[in-house]
Design an enzyme around this catalytic site. Structure first.
Site, PDB file in Angstrom:
ATOM      1  CE1 TYR A 135     -66.307  84.948 -63.358  1.00 12.82           C
ATOM      2  CE2 TYR A 135     -66.732  86.999 -62.193  1.00 12.82           C
ATOM      3  CZ  TYR A 135     -65.960  86.246 -63.052  1.00 12.82           C
ATOM      4  OH  TYR A 135     -64.819  86.789 -63.608  1.00 12.82           O
ATOM      5  CG  LEU A 136     -68.764  88.006 -57.596  1.00 15.93           C
ATOM      6  CD1 LEU A 136     -69.568  89.059 -56.833  1.00 15.93           C
ATOM      7  CD2 LEU A 136     -67.476  88.619 -58.151  1.00 15.93           C
TER       8      LEU A 136
END
Length: 238
Positions: A135-136
């Site tokens: 996600y990051l």
């Protein structure tokens, strides 16, 4: 102002649609399912069925005709797996940017995430699982994609951990670089322990940013604080 919200049925997206309609803006919410339409029309938004994982930029650009701004607040969501973090949080944001350029929409606000600086530096913090790291990385890639688009007047906002508590309208907003460093040298250590902010207050800030073109080119850290939104934004621009 006519604003299109990608992720219009998301928890921030619905709040943002309501906030913008209440201030008199014309709002179009992108949703993926017809079952989600009523939730947006009830707050006064228009709705378009758009799937940024499936629709290409040409098709999406037709839905952006006449828009002044777009907001990307879509997300694959918890438990969706690492692959969809890329196809939604990175590729979906890029498709929306491509479509905005084709349609001549000047303004783009990306709702990113606090902690994404770790992905920009490539230093994966201890305790970050594969899905959170994916996600990051996807959010970092989406930010980098915007930087390569001089035509768009983009602003990135990185909220802390989101809560469903009622908004209080008090925030801390500050420009940061990819390492989480403030312009005057006050370092913020990259961490998965992110300060909180209500989704209501994120919506208030994004609405304010849309109407403040001087924030174009800024990456802004956002958490709960002690400054009213208008004052916090004025401090950033001072």
């Amino acid at each position: 102002m006519r604003t299109v919200i990608a992720g219009g049925h998301g928890q921030v997206g619905r709040r943002l649609a309501r906030t913008l309609v209440e201030r008199g803006d014309d709002v179009v919410a992108f949703v993926r399912s017809a079952a989600q339409i009523t939730d947006l029309t009830e707050v006064g938004a228009h709705v378009a069925l758009v799937d940024l994982e499936q629709d290409d930029a040409v098709a999406v650009s037709f839905e952006l005709e006449g828009a002044d701004a777009v907001v990307f607040t879509a997300g694959a969501g918890p438990g969706s797996g690492t692959d969809r973090k890329d196809t939604v949080d990175r590729a979906g944001a890029a498709v929306l940017a491509d479509a905005a350029e084709r349609a001549g929409v000047p303004r783009y606000v990306l709702v990113s995430s606090r902690g994404v600086e770790a992905a920009h530096t490539g230093n994966r913090p201890d305790g970050v699982d594969d899905e959170l790291w994916a996600y990051l990385q996807a959010k970092a890639a989406a930010e980098n994609d915007l930087r390569r688009r001089p035509v768009l007047q983009w602003t990135v906002v990185r909220p802390g951990r989101l809560t469903d508590e009622p908004g209080v309208g008090l925030v801390a907003l500050a420009p940061v670089d990819d390492e989480g460093q403030r312009p005057r040298g006050k370092r913020r250590k990259a961490s998965t322990e992110r300060a909180e902010i209500t989704r209501d207050d994120v919506a208030l800030v994004v609405a304010a940013l849309l109407h403040e073109p001087r924030t174009a080119g800024m990456v802004l850290d956002l958490v709960g604080g002690d400054r009213p939104v208008d004052e916090a934004l004025a401090d950033v621009l001072a």
